[in-house]
Write a protein that holds these residues in place. Structure first.
Motif, PDB file in Angstrom:
ATOM      1  N   ARG A   1      -2.248   1.463  -3.202  1.00  7.96           N
ATOM      2  CA  ARG A   1      -1.712   0.543  -2.870  1.00  7.96           C
ATOM      3  C   ARG A   1      -2.622  -0.147  -2.290  1.00  7.96           C
ATOM      4  O   ARG A   1      -4.432  -0.261  -1.551  1.00  7.96           O
ATOM      5  CB  ARG A   1      -1.080   1.305  -1.456  1.00  7.96           C
ATOM      6  CG  ARG A   1       0.812   1.961  -1.865  1.00  7.96           C
ATOM      7  CD  ARG A   1       1.598   1.677  -0.740  1.00  7.96           C
ATOM      8  NE  ARG A   1       1.832   0.566  -0.101  1.00  7.96           N
ATOM      9  CZ  ARG A   1       2.490   0.182   1.343  1.00  7.96           C
ATOM     10  NH1 ARG A   1       2.339   1.615   2.257  1.00  7.96           N
ATOM     11  NH2 ARG A   1       3.072  -0.078   1.599  1.00  7.96           N
ATOM     12  N   ALA A   2      -2.328  -1.864  -1.862  1.00  8.55           N
ATOM     13  CA  ALA A   2      -3.443  -2.533  -1.936  1.00  8.55           C
ATOM     14  C   ALA A   2      -3.140  -3.621  -0.730  1.00  8.55           C
ATOM     15  O   ALA A   2      -1.999  -4.021  -0.673  1.00  8.55           O
ATOM     16  CB  ALA A   2      -3.994  -3.647  -3.064  1.00  8.55           C
ATOM     17  N   PHE A   3      -3.418  -2.679   0.990  1.00  3.52           N
ATOM     18  CA  PHE A   3      -3.333  -3.379   1.447  1.00  3.52           C
ATOM     19  C   PHE A   3      -3.827  -4.817   2.146  1.00  3.52           C
ATOM     20  O   PHE A   3      -5.039  -4.477   1.855  1.00  3.52           O
ATOM     21  CB  PHE A   3      -3.260  -2.549   3.015  1.00  3.52           C
ATOM     22  CG  PHE A   3      -2.260  -1.181   2.818  1.00  3.52           C
ATOM     23  CD1 PHE A   3      -1.667  -1.622   3.809  1.00  3.52           C
ATOM     24  CD2 PHE A   3      -3.120   0.039   2.718  1.00  3.52           C
ATOM     25  CE1 PHE A   3      -0.670  -0.251   4.049  1.00  3.52           C
ATOM     26  CE2 PHE A   3      -2.229   1.118   2.355  1.00  3.52           C
ATOM     27  CZ  PHE A   3      -0.633   0.751   2.317  1.00  3.52           C
ATOM     28  N   GLN A   4      -3.177  -5.642   2.521  1.00  2.40           N
ATOM     29  CA  GLN A   4      -3.754  -7.128   2.427  1.00  2.40           C
ATOM     30  C   GLN A   4      -4.223  -6.892   4.728  1.00  2.40           C
ATOM     31  O   GLN A   4      -3.179  -6.680   5.456  1.00  2.40           O
ATOM     32  CB  GLN A   4      -2.753  -8.627   2.340  1.00  2.40           C
ATOM     33  CG  GLN A   4      -2.225  -7.954   1.661  1.00  2.40           C
ATOM     34  CD  GLN A   4      -3.476  -8.523   0.416  1.00  2.40           C
ATOM     35  OE1 GLN A   4      -4.638  -9.041   0.540  1.00  2.40           O
ATOM     36  NE2 GLN A   4      -3.468  -8.003  -0.562  1.00  2.40           N
ATOM     37  N   PRO A   5      -5.208  -8.406   4.708  1.00  4.92           N
ATOM     38  CA  PRO A   5      -5.688  -7.666   6.601  1.00  4.92           C
ATOM     39  C   PRO A   5      -4.243  -7.905   7.500  1.00  4.92           C
ATOM     40  O   PRO A   5      -4.053  -7.768   8.044  1.00  4.92           O
ATOM     41  CB  PRO A   5      -6.465  -8.743   6.721  1.00  4.92           C
ATOM     42  CG  PRO A   5      -7.455  -9.167   5.260  1.00  4.92           C
ATOM     43  CD  PRO A   5      -6.367  -8.385   4.191  1.00  4.92           C
ATOM     44  N   ILE A   6      -3.417  -9.475   6.743  1.00  2.00           N
ATOM     45  CA  ILE A   6      -2.227  -9.089   7.499  1.00  2.00           C
ATOM     46  C   ILE A   6      -1.102  -7.879   8.280  1.00  2.00           C
ATOM     47  O   ILE A   6       0.010  -7.931   8.526  1.00  2.00           O
ATOM     48  CB  ILE A   6      -1.440  -9.904   6.639  1.00  2.00           C
ATOM     49  CG1 ILE A   6      -0.147 -10.697   7.830  1.00  2.00           C
ATOM     50  CG2 ILE A   6      -0.745  -9.373   4.890  1.00  2.00           C
ATOM     51  CD1 ILE A   6       0.339 -11.981   7.301  1.00  2.00           C
TER      52      ILE A   6
END
Length: 323
Positions: free
Chosen positions: A137-142
């Motif tokens: 999965r690609a998590f984002q800073p948000i």
């Protein structure tokens, strides 16, 4: 709390795993009150009553979330795949660990059984969450928030009763894992808080979680080593520093609408209260004893307020709603 029924399947489908943060707050209050009663030489009536209420609430939460798992497994899977809510799944195992800790002096045999289940659940959930974080999965800073500390905090809870139960090496294993991920996540979370957009209003109360890892780690360290040393002092003072940082944001909290995330305020305050009492007991510090009593009073008021606000939100059907 019992706002759901078998005749309301849609609301049951939206029954959130974040509800188990309530348990961490209630059981944190039990531990804080127990420490305060011991420091004051008082009877354990208050903590015993709160413990009984916490057990009843836990039974209700387990029943409804278990019902959700059976009837709406896709909804549970969706929560697991949610970039924020996944961090709240270990609140279930942490609740078991805290319950075992709270019962350790009262009913040691039962406490050991509950604690053992909590250890197994914490190992499975913590490893699964971390595997999810570093998977495909690609998590984002948000997506990052102080709630990500929850799996790490669960690991350092293990020694609180583990040493008493004779599981010393196992306690060191979990403590080491918790300390490692606390340091890693602290760097990531501070980067997110400083260099990226502010936390959403629903997640603002999770800032208080910054206090919990060093406060719980301090108590765990005392259990593992048997006394206050330089590293123990570093841990408890880091917790105080984070408490002061969180206080600078307090005016923003009072402008936020109520959400279940407000319960994130409670356990860190409880952890710092217990840590203060432990430090006072080990060193004879009257100042830390006063801090412990003050934090316990603040915690009791906060929990009472949140119980009322949560009951009002349930009655108004504002909790189990799709996001």
């Amino acid at each position: 709390m019992v706002a759901m029924s078998a005749t309301e399947p849609d609301r049951l489908e939206n029954f959130p795993v974040t509800f188990f943060a309530v348990m961490m707050g209630l059981l944190g209050l039990v531990l804080s009150m127990t420490a305060a009663e011991k420091a004051a030489g008082a009877s354990g009536a208050a903590s015993q009553f709160i413990l009984g209420a916490a057990v009843a609430v836990f039974a209700v939460l387990v029943f409804f979330y278990g019902l959700k798992l059976v009837r709406h497994p896709a909804a549970v899977k969706a929560e697991w795949n949610h970039p924020v809510r996944i961090a709240f799944f270990p609140t279930i195992s942490i609740s078991l660990l805290l319950l075992g800790t709270a019962l350790a002096q009262r009913m040691p045999d039962l406490a050991y059984g509950i604690w053992s289940v909590g250890v197994a659940a914490q190992a499975i959930l913590a490893l699964s969450v971390v595997a999810n974080w570093i998977g495909h999965r690609a998590f984002q800073p948000i997506h990052l928030s102080p709630a990500w500390f929850i799996p790490a905090v669960g690991n350092v809870v293990v020694p609180l009763a583990g040493v008493q139960f004779g599981a010393v090496e196992l306690s060191w294993l979990f403590f080491s894992a918790g300390l490692l991920f606390w340091i890693v996540l602290l760097t990531l979370v501070m980067n997110r808080l400083i260099f990226h957009e502010p936390l959403p209003s629903r997640l603002m109360p999770t800032l208080v979680i910054l206090i919990a890892p060093p406060a719980v780690a301090f108590v765990a360290w005392i259990q593992l080593t048997g006394g206050v040393d330089a590293f123990a002092r570093i841990l408890i003072n880091i917790a105080y520093v984070f408490a002061l940082i969180v206080l600078t944001q307090a005016p923003r909290f009072f402008r936020l609408p109520f959400a279940l995330s407000w319960w994130a305020l409670t356990f860190p305050v409880a952890a710092l209260s217990v840590a203060s009492f432990v430090f006072a007991h080990e060193t004879g510090s009257q100042a830390h004893r006063i801090i412990g009593f003050t934090l316990t009073a603040v915690l009791a008021f906060a929990v009472a307020t949140l119980v009322v606000r949560t009951a009002q939100a349930i009655r108004a059907k504002q909790i189990c709603q799709p996001e």
